[in-house]
Design an enzyme around this catalytic site. Structure first.
Site, PDB file in Angstrom:
ATOM      1  N   SER A  66       0.861  -1.190   0.000  1.00 13.31           N
ATOM      2  CA  SER A  66       0.000   0.000   0.000  1.00 13.31           C
ATOM      3  C   SER A  66       0.891   1.232   0.000  1.00 13.31           C
ATOM      4  CB  SER A  66      -0.846  -0.021   1.280  1.00 13.31           C
ATOM      5  OG  SER A  66      -1.319   1.262   1.638  1.00 13.31           O
ATOM      6  N   TYR A 105      -3.362  -0.984   9.916  1.00 10.12           N
ATOM      7  CA  TYR A 105      -3.231  -1.238   8.474  1.00 10.12           C
ATOM      8  C   TYR A 105      -1.843  -0.788   8.006  1.00 10.12           C
ATOM      9  CZ  TYR A 105      -4.657  -1.184   3.506  1.00 10.12           C
ATOM     10  OH  TYR A 105      -4.768  -1.409   2.152  1.00 10.12           O
TER      11      TYR A 105
HETATM   12  C1  GCO Z   1      -7.203   4.454   3.758  1.00 12.37           C
HETATM   13  C2  GCO Z   1      -7.278   3.550   2.550  1.00 12.37           C
HETATM   14  C3  GCO Z   1      -5.864   3.190   2.103  1.00 12.37           C
HETATM   15  C4  GCO Z   1      -5.905   2.609   0.713  1.00 12.37           C
HETATM   16  C5  GCO Z   1      -4.576   2.139   0.185  1.00 12.37           C
HETATM   17  C6  GCO Z   1      -3.669   3.288  -0.129  1.00 12.37           C
HETATM   18  O1  GCO Z   1      -8.056   4.343   4.649  1.00 12.37           O
HETATM   19  O2  GCO Z   1      -6.305   5.312   3.771  1.00 12.37           O
HETATM   20  O3  GCO Z   1      -8.031   2.389   2.804  1.00 12.37           O
HETATM   21  O4  GCO Z   1      -5.338   2.319   3.042  1.00 12.37           O
HETATM   22  O5  GCO Z   1      -6.787   1.523   0.669  1.00 12.37           O
HETATM   23  O6  GCO Z   1      -3.966   1.259   1.085  1.00 12.37           O
HETATM   24  O7  GCO Z   1      -2.480   2.774  -0.702  1.00 12.37           O
END
Ligand code: GCO
Length: 256
Positions: free
Chosen positions: A147, A160
């Site tokens: 990501s 994440y």
């Molecule tokens: C968020 C998004 C991101 C994108 C992606 C960006 O909440 O900022 O979900 O996480 O999905 O990962 O590269």
């Protein structure tokens, strides 16, 4: 006539989390390049529907139901493929969830769930795939999905971000251990892609403007814009590429 290095005919690809979004796009892209694809999800119904979407297009597709965090279920899924003589040549570790909340308000269980699915799950599935690739004499492709948050953080998505940063380094760890077996482990780092996972962000006018103003392409990406990179990393065209993460982000990370 020499076949294209991007031809995936005769290869079998397992794509985790592929009933919708970028996972389904990866499956369709690899199928269009000639691979037999095995779709994965946690719901039998949505998995069957996704397989039908591909078989209706004439592609070789089938389902494998498991949650990537469930070590026993992953082992059983690979054992079932073994029973049928199906070898996974290409693994795309795509399964992932998002959970947005400031860290001070974040429950440990929510932190753990994101880390388990987005990072540990990639380890669990890749370990099963690599064991078999090595036992078969080597050769194989592992593609992890990172990501923008593999490189830079955004507030409210700490688990994440930590997981996707881990994906970048796990990819390098896989390269360190498995390249000698002719297994290439690399990653794709999608930018902001218009998917269900990002639906809330797409509908937020301020966030939408931020995304468009933050990348030189000045737009969101589409799931199918990721598939060319996946086919490249899944094919013999990338046989000397190891431990890399390729950002498909409109140029976001390249500019100030
Ligand atoms: C968020 C998004 C991101 C994108 C992606 C960006 O909440 O900022 O979900 O996480 O999905 O990962 O590269």
């Amino acid at each position: 006539m020499k076949t294209s290095p991007f031809d995936l005919s005769g290869r079998t690809a397992l794509i985790t989390g592929s009933v919708r979004g970028i996972g389904f796009a990866f499956a369709q892209g690899l199928a269009e390049a000639g691979a037999r694809v095995i779709l994965n999800g946690r719901s039998e119904e949505s998995l069957a529907a996704a397989v039908t979407r591909l078989t209706d297009l004439g592609h070789a597709a089938e389902a494998s139901l498991f949650d990537v965090v469930d070590e026993a279920a992953v082992a059983a899924a690979f054992a079932a493929l073994d029973e049928r003589g199906i070898a996974v040549d290409i693994l795309i570790n795509n399964a992932g969830i998002q959970f947005r909340k400031p860290m001070v308000d974040l429950a440990l269980a929510d932190w753990q769930r994101v880390i388990d699915t987005n990072l540990t799950g990639a380890f669990i599935v890749a370990r099963e795939a690599a064991r078999r690739m090595i036992a078969r004499g080597g050769g194989g492709k592992i593609i992890n999905i990172g990501s923008l948050t593999s490189e830079a953080a955004r507030a409210t998505v700490a688990p994440y971000t930590a997981a996707k940063g881990g994906i970048k380094m796990l990819t390098r760890a896989m390269a360190a251990e498995w390249a000698r077996f002719d297994i290439q482990a690399n990653a794709i780092g999608p930018g902001y892609i218009a998917t269900d996972m990002n639906a809330a962000l797409l509908q937020d006018a301020a966030f939408d403007a931020w995304v468009k103003n933050s990348n030189p392409a000045q737009r969101w990406g589409q799931p199918e814009e990721l598939t060319g990179t996946a086919v490249y990393l899944a094919s013999s065209a990338s046989n000397y590429v190891n431990g890399q993460i390729i950002y498909v982000d409109g140029g976001w990370l390249a500019v100030l």
